[in-house]
Scaffold this active site. Sequence first.
Site, mmCIF file in Angstrom:
data_model
loop_
_atom_site.group_PDB
_atom_site.id
_atom_site.type_symbol
_atom_site.label_atom_id
_atom_site.label_comp_id
_atom_site.label_asym_id
_atom_site.label_seq_id
_atom_site.Cartn_x
_atom_site.Cartn_y
_atom_site.Cartn_z
ATOM 1 N N HIS A 1 0.838 -1.202 0.000
ATOM 2 C CA HIS A 1 0.000 0.000 0.000
ATOM 3 C C HIS A 1 0.878 1.259 0.000
ATOM 4 C CE1 HIS A 1 -3.050 -2.663 2.301
ATOM 5 N NE2 HIS A 1 -3.529 -2.513 1.082
ATOM 6 N N ARG B 1 -1.805 -5.895 -8.505
ATOM 7 C CA ARG B 1 -0.628 -6.707 -8.216
ATOM 8 C C ARG B 1 -0.360 -7.731 -9.308
ATOM 9 N NH1 ARG B 1 -2.973 -7.744 -2.365
ATOM 10 N NH2 ARG B 1 -4.783 -7.458 -3.706
ATOM 11 N N LYS C 1 -16.150 -7.841 5.353
ATOM 12 C CA LYS C 1 -15.159 -8.757 5.910
ATOM 13 C C LYS C 1 -14.999 -8.550 7.410
ATOM 14 C CE LYS C 1 -12.476 -7.228 2.311
ATOM 15 N NZ LYS C 1 -11.221 -6.876 1.684
ATOM 16 N N SER D 1 -2.800 -7.877 2.605
ATOM 17 C CA SER D 1 -3.121 -7.745 4.034
ATOM 18 C C SER D 1 -3.582 -9.082 4.598
ATOM 19 C CB SER D 1 -4.213 -6.693 4.240
ATOM 20 O OG SER D 1 -3.737 -5.421 3.888
HETATM 21 P P1 ADP Z 1 -9.424 -4.615 -0.443
HETATM 22 O O1 ADP Z 1 -9.479 -5.255 0.915
HETATM 23 O O2 ADP Z 1 -10.629 -3.834 -0.848
HETATM 24 O O3 ADP Z 1 -8.870 -5.500 -1.517
HETATM 25 P P2 ADP Z 1 -7.046 -3.447 0.481
HETATM 26 O O4 ADP Z 1 -7.238 -2.540 1.635
HETATM 27 O O5 ADP Z 1 -6.429 -4.768 0.756
HETATM 28 O O6 ADP Z 1 -8.384 -3.502 -0.317
HETATM 29 O O7 ADP Z 1 -6.147 -2.721 -0.598
HETATM 30 C C1 ADP Z 1 -6.560 -1.543 -1.187
HETATM 31 C C2 ADP Z 1 -5.975 -1.456 -2.551
HETATM 32 O O8 ADP Z 1 -4.594 -1.691 -2.475
HETATM 33 C C3 ADP Z 1 -6.511 -2.469 -3.549
HETATM 34 O O9 ADP Z 1 -6.603 -1.850 -4.801
HETATM 35 C C4 ADP Z 1 -5.454 -3.523 -3.595
HETATM 36 O O10 ADP Z 1 -5.407 -4.150 -4.862
HETATM 37 C C5 ADP Z 1 -4.224 -2.686 -3.388
HETATM 38 N N1 ADP Z 1 -3.125 -3.436 -2.839
HETATM 39 C C6 ADP Z 1 -3.125 -4.248 -1.771
HETATM 40 N N2 ADP Z 1 -1.904 -4.805 -1.560
HETATM 41 C C7 ADP Z 1 -1.115 -4.310 -2.544
HETATM 42 C C8 ADP Z 1 0.256 -4.512 -2.913
HETATM 43 N N3 ADP Z 1 1.029 -5.343 -2.256
HETATM 44 N N4 ADP Z 1 0.711 -3.840 -3.984
HETATM 45 C C9 ADP Z 1 -0.089 -3.037 -4.677
HETATM 46 N N5 ADP Z 1 -1.376 -2.813 -4.408
HETATM 47 C C10 ADP Z 1 -1.885 -3.434 -3.355
#
Ligand code: ADP
Length: 159
Positions: A18, A91, A42, A129
């Site tokens: 992120h 990703r 979730k 995450s």
């Molecule tokens: P969600 O739970 O809605 O998937 P997240 O909070 O996990 O959202 O992540 C928010 C955004 O960050 C999403 O677009 C997700 O694809 C992106 N994201 C999460 N991890 C990574 C990463 N390692 N590299 C790039 N983008 C990421």
Amino acid sequence: MKGTIIYPGTFDPVTNGHTDIVARAALIFDRVIVGVAASTAKATAFSADERVALARDVLSPFSNVEVQRFEGLLADFARQVGATLLLRGLRAVSDFEMEFQMASMNRKLIPEADTIFLTPAEQYSYISSSLVREIAALGGDVSAFVDKRVLAALRERWR
Ligand code: ADP
């Protein structure tokens, strides 16, 4: 680039992936709002306030980045802050289908907004995450994937 872009997500917790996306966006856009979704289908490891506090701590070095909590629809939040750009991270190809569906739905809900995608540096492309939570809960080492403050919070959570 002028204007405000919202980077919405659950951020449960914020990871180095992120942060990589935020760093890239902060160079391109005037103002980046990291939108932490309070209401999510979730079950989260951290409360919305904890997720916001961790993201604020970790992202504080970026002067044009703010972390805000939002309830309910992203469309309403976007209108409230006057943003017409949404940011998501991609990703891998496996992210595409869900992200394409979401961007299309958001286009229906907020026709004035567009979704922009950025990709992280390749060493972050396998971080999520959910994996971080799972590994941390099982006592594994996630120090390469999250900030030290997040690491401390994860340790506290599963002590
Ligand atoms: P969600 O739970 O809605 O998937 P997240 O909070 O996990 O959202 O992540 C928010 C955004 O960050 C999403 O677009 C997700 O694809 C992106 N994201 C999460 N991890 C990574 C990463 N390692 N590299 C790039 N983008 C990421």
